[in-house]
Design an enzyme around this catalytic site. Structure first.
Site, PDB file in Angstrom:
ATOM      1  N   LYS A 151       0.793  -1.129  -0.035  1.00 51.42           N
ATOM      2  CA  LYS A 151      -0.095  -0.082  -0.021  1.00 51.42           C
ATOM      3  C   LYS A 151       0.872   1.361   0.060  1.00 51.42           C
ATOM      4  CE  LYS A 151      -3.948  -2.003   2.347  1.00 51.42           C
ATOM      5  NZ  LYS A 151      -5.209  -1.795   1.635  1.00 51.42           N
ATOM      6  N   LYS A 196     -15.259   5.400  -0.587  1.00 50.47           N
ATOM      7  CA  LYS A 196     -15.769   6.357   0.400  1.00 50.47           C
ATOM      8  C   LYS A 196     -15.411   7.486   0.264  1.00 50.47           C
ATOM      9  CE  LYS A 196     -15.087   1.934   3.460  1.00 50.47           C
ATOM     10  NZ  LYS A 196     -14.076   1.455   4.370  1.00 50.47           N
TER      11      LYS A 196
END
Ligand SMILES: *Cc1c(COP(=O)(O)O)cnc(C)c1O
Length: 834
Positions: free
Chosen positions: A574, A680
């Site tokens: 990530k 989101k």
């Protein structure tokens, strides 16, 4: 909570809602008296004497009571109509809090907050008392929770099946910059949403031996000398959005068997208290903890026990209720769908075979037909360290019968491969289930079901054309894509009420039921008034959060700065480290040129690291070390601040995401199967800085290149390097003075830290050749960040981007995702509950 519920609501509005049947019948006066009664009954005292916690517990219980009638009605309707039921098996459900979500779905949150206010109770205060149910690690568990909400809200008869971990994902404390893990005792106070159902308990059997014997020309198998574990279900209602549907989430708890006869077959004499105690704790350990691993496997026997415990309890209970309906076992696949969320529950394939063959005495062929038609599987990762493999010796001993069934499935499957591809042992080796002394769980799930789906277009293409290409050729119609989604009810309506209100005023409320209608907002993307409005809402959200940061962390941040947010599990792929490198680079540049014209920026990180993942923990320490130095350096005039948000979890995500200007989605291309955090943020008006990975690609396709900032290698390039080599990270270190300066600075104590403290990071980037291409992507990341800086200076342009993102976010509502699962995989239809 930062959001306030309850602007004035009028009688007329209440009437209107009743007429449209939009919400449950809600009467403020009777609610108030129900609430007072509840407190009296539960705690034997009057409202005024009760504590806040007691008020929360009473409120939650009352809300649950309100949903009970529909819970029963839904179940009855499903039974009476014989609708196909979907059971979503998952080792993780990252549920978060339910109070507000349930009130919203019941359609009574405003009225309820109003009524409480009249009783002098602050709803937001009570809300904070609910434990944040963290029965999952990250995206995979949160997906399961969003899916439950969407299934109920669409009216799909779908239920969750999981484990009721006594302790959820650890609570993270940051002490001197280090992560410290504290047990998450989420059940300390009563869990108001669950109902324990002792009478629906199931016995799950481990160890022992199998005896086979011919009976009436059929080989029968009996399991002897096993250890019995009692699985006790706890049911939680899953309330649909204003539609009367209440589905079920069933979580299993492991307990020791209790009755004399149950106890007897475990082989203890009555007085053998010590052994019995050991037995008790070894059994209870099965549902004691959630493994805190994300993106790599945990090869522990206890983990295997948990998996079988879930699968066996879940399937036995489904079949018990199916058989009570008097339908034929041969029609099971017409009435039941079992979905396997990642490989963790893939033993469901073998367990269903065991039940059908051993208990129902079906032929192998018929049992196999039913099983494969019933099962479907979602693949969540191609990271090789995350692909589950179990040692056959462990497997055999713990689950003797299930192992022999897997062996038989494998034997037949190998025959099938060889029939199609005579003598092609390469194909056999690549696809068979038992290989090299290990059971490959993904292969079991692929062979034993009728559908395998990836979780974003790019990910599915990689599965079909690379990782699982042999399988895809062998089963040409099995593979399909279902791009992940998020429930817009929690991630917009609940978490960002001001933005919700602004959207409603602009385009009406149709999008709430049909989130794709958000696209109507495009009309306002160039409307200066609307831009100002959305800008101000973001700013208000940022101000509230800034106060929280000042209070909790003692760091003063500027609400006018760009809020640049990377919140997600900590993992090398990530690339939180790349984000930090850019910050250090920016800092170094500012030190040289303090008057450099940049928009002030606040960088937020939030991430838990698996306790045994040292590199990840070192990264957390490095972020905090750099943060301390930069936040306290007066010479850069507060132009950059770094905040590490402690204990990232669902309720914190709900607070920070509505404040974000920039969403960091910077994984090495090909590694993040989908991502859901990205969705989101987009839904809350953040602009994404992204690699072309996972669902980022689909976000780009939706908003267009002008409304996202992309950079870095493509998945193709990454995979080619992995295959053919040709990357040397040390060259980047030697040749790029910025990189050299950053790394030498960190290693040489520019930010503090003791000698060699960040060695793991150094080694992974330089000595182990930077597996995730951080240094290779660094330059294009810096350029992308520079572009963000320039874009943000033009507020009108930035807000156009922001609104365009919100407008296109409807396609990522999990309602859409679930409709696709229902139509294309489960073959089930929504049902209206009257
Ligand atoms: C959505 C969510 C995730 C997943 O985030 P990604 O950025 O997709 O990895 C993880 N944790 C929590 C608490 C979430 O709400």
């Amino acid at each position: 909570m930062i959001c306030t519920i309850g602007y004035k609501h009028t009688k007329a509005k209440e009437m209107q809602m009743k007429v449209r049947g939009e919400s449950m019948k809600f009467n403020k006066e009777s609610f108030k008296s129900d609430f007072k009664k509840k407190i009296e009954n539960m705690f034997g005292m009057e409202l005024n004497d009760s504590s806040k916690l007691q008020k929360y517990v009473a409120l939650g219980s009352l809300i649950k009571d309100y949903s009970t009638e529909n819970w029963i009605k839904t179940n009855k309707t499903y039974k009476a109509n014989g609708n196909k039921q979907v059971y979503y098996f998952s080792m993780e459900f990252l549920i978060g809090r339910l109070l507000k979500s349930n009130l919203i779905n019941l359609g009574i949150e405003e009225q309820c907050a109003d009524a409480l206010k009249e009783l002098n109770i602050d709803f937001n205060e009570l809300e904070e008392l609910e434990a944040d149910a963290g029965l999952g690690n990250g995206g995979l568990g949160r997906l399961a929770a969003c899916f439950l909400d969407s299934m109920a809200s669409i009216g799909v008869p779908g239920h969750g099946c999981g484990i009721r971990y006594r302790y959820g994902l650890f609570e993270q404390k940051i002490v001197d910059g280090y992560q410290v893990e504290i047990p998450d005792n989420w059940l300390k106070e009563a869990n108001v949403w669950e109902t324990r159902k002792d009478n629906k308990s199931i016995i799950v059997k481990f160890n022992g031996n199998i005896v086979s014997e011919m009976k009436n020309g059929r080989l029968n198998f009996t399991h002897e000398n096993y250890t019995a574990v009692k699985a006790v279900p706890y049911d939680t209602p899953v309330i649909g959005y204003k539609n009367n549907t209440v589905n079920n989430l069933r979580l299993w708890s492991a307990e020791m068997v209790e009755t004399e006869e149950e106890f007897d077959f475990c082989g203890f004499s009555k007085g053998d208290y010590g052994r019995a105690q050991n037995y008790k704790s070894s059994i209870e350990s099965i549902s004691q903890i959630l493994y805190p691993d994300d993106s790599h496997t945990e090869g522990k026997i206890l983990r295997l026990k948990q998996q079988y415990f879930l699968v066996s309890a879940g399937l036995q209970s489904i079949l018990r209720s199916y058989k009570a309906s008097e339908k034929s076992i041969h029609d099971l696949d017409k009435y039941v769908s079992i979905h396997i969320n990642d490989t963790h529950p893939s033993m469901a394939v073998a367990e269903l075979m065991r039940i059908l063959v051993d208990e129902d005495e079906l032929t192998w062929e018929e049992a196999w037909r039913i099983t494969t038609n019933t099962m479907s599987y979602t693949n969540h990762t191609i990271l090789s360290e995350a692909l589950e493999k179990w040692d056959i010796n462990i497997f055999k001993e713990l689950l003797p019968r299930v192992y022999s069934i897997i062996k038989e499935i494998d034997r037949r499957f190998k025959d099938e491969i060889l029939q199609k591809h005579p003598n092609n042992w390469e194909k056999v080796n690549s696809m068979c289930i038992i290989h090299d002394g290990k059971v490959r769980m993904a292969n079991l799930a692929i062979v034993g079901g009728h559908s395998v789906n990836g979780v974003a277009k790019l990910h599915t293409e990689i599965l079909k054309n690379r990782e699982l290409a042999d399988f895809n050729r062998f089963y040409p119609n099995k593979f399909n894509n279902k791009t992940n989604g998020i429930t817009h009810r929690r991630w917009l309506i609940q978490s960002n009420p001001k933005l919700t209100e602004a959207i409603n005023e602009a385009i009406g409320k149709g999008w709430v039921k049909e989130p794709k209608q958000l696209v109507s907002l495009l009309k306002y993307a160039k409307n200066e008034d609307f831009k100002e409005k959305v800008y101000n809402i973001k700013k208000e959200n940022k101000e509230v959060f800034s106060n929280h940061v000042a209070e909790k962390y003692g760091v003063k941040i500027d609400p006018n700065s760009i809020f640049d947010v990377q919140v997600k599990r900590l993992h090398a792929y990530k690339r939180q480290a790349m984000n930090l490198m850019n910050i250090v680079h920016l800092y170094n540049t500012l030190k040289e040129n303090p008057n450099m014209d940049i928009v002030p920026r606040t960088f937020f990180f939030g991430a838990k690291a698996s306790p045994s993942y040292y590199l990840a923990k070192e990264t957390i320490k490095l972020i905090n070390t750099v943060a301390y130095k930069i936040n306290n350096d007066k010479s850069i005039n507060d132009k950059i601040k770094i905040v590490f948000l402690e204990n990232y979890r669902v309720s914190l995500a709900e607070r920070i995401i509505p404040c974000a200007d920039l969403s960091e989605q910077i994984s090495t291309a090909s590694k993040e199967a989908s991502g859901t955090g990205n969705m989101k943020f987009m839904m809350n008006g953040a602009v994404t800085i992204a690699t072309l990975d996972g669902a980022n690609v689909e976000i780009r396709d939706a908003v267009g290149d002008d409304n996202i900032v992309t950079f870095g290698m493509t998945a193709e390039e990454v995979m080619n390097h992995e295959k053919y080599g040709g990357y040397c990270s040390r060259d980047y270190y030697n040749d790029d003075m910025r990189i050299k300066r950053i790394i030498d600075g960190i290693m040489g104590g520019q930010f503090g830290g003791y000698n060699n403290e960040f060695n793991n990071i150094y080694n992974s980037l330089i000595n182990y050749n930077d597996e995730y291409f951080v240094l290779k992507d660094f330059d294009s990341y810096v350029k992308a960040q520079d572009k963000v800086n320039n874009l943000y200076k033009n507020r009108s342009k930035w807000m156009e981007m922001s609104i365009t993102n919100i407008a296109h976010s409807g396609i990522f509502s999990s309602d859409n995702t679930i409709k696709e699962y229902a139509n294309e995989i489960w073959n089930t239809k929504p049902i209206n509950i009257k």
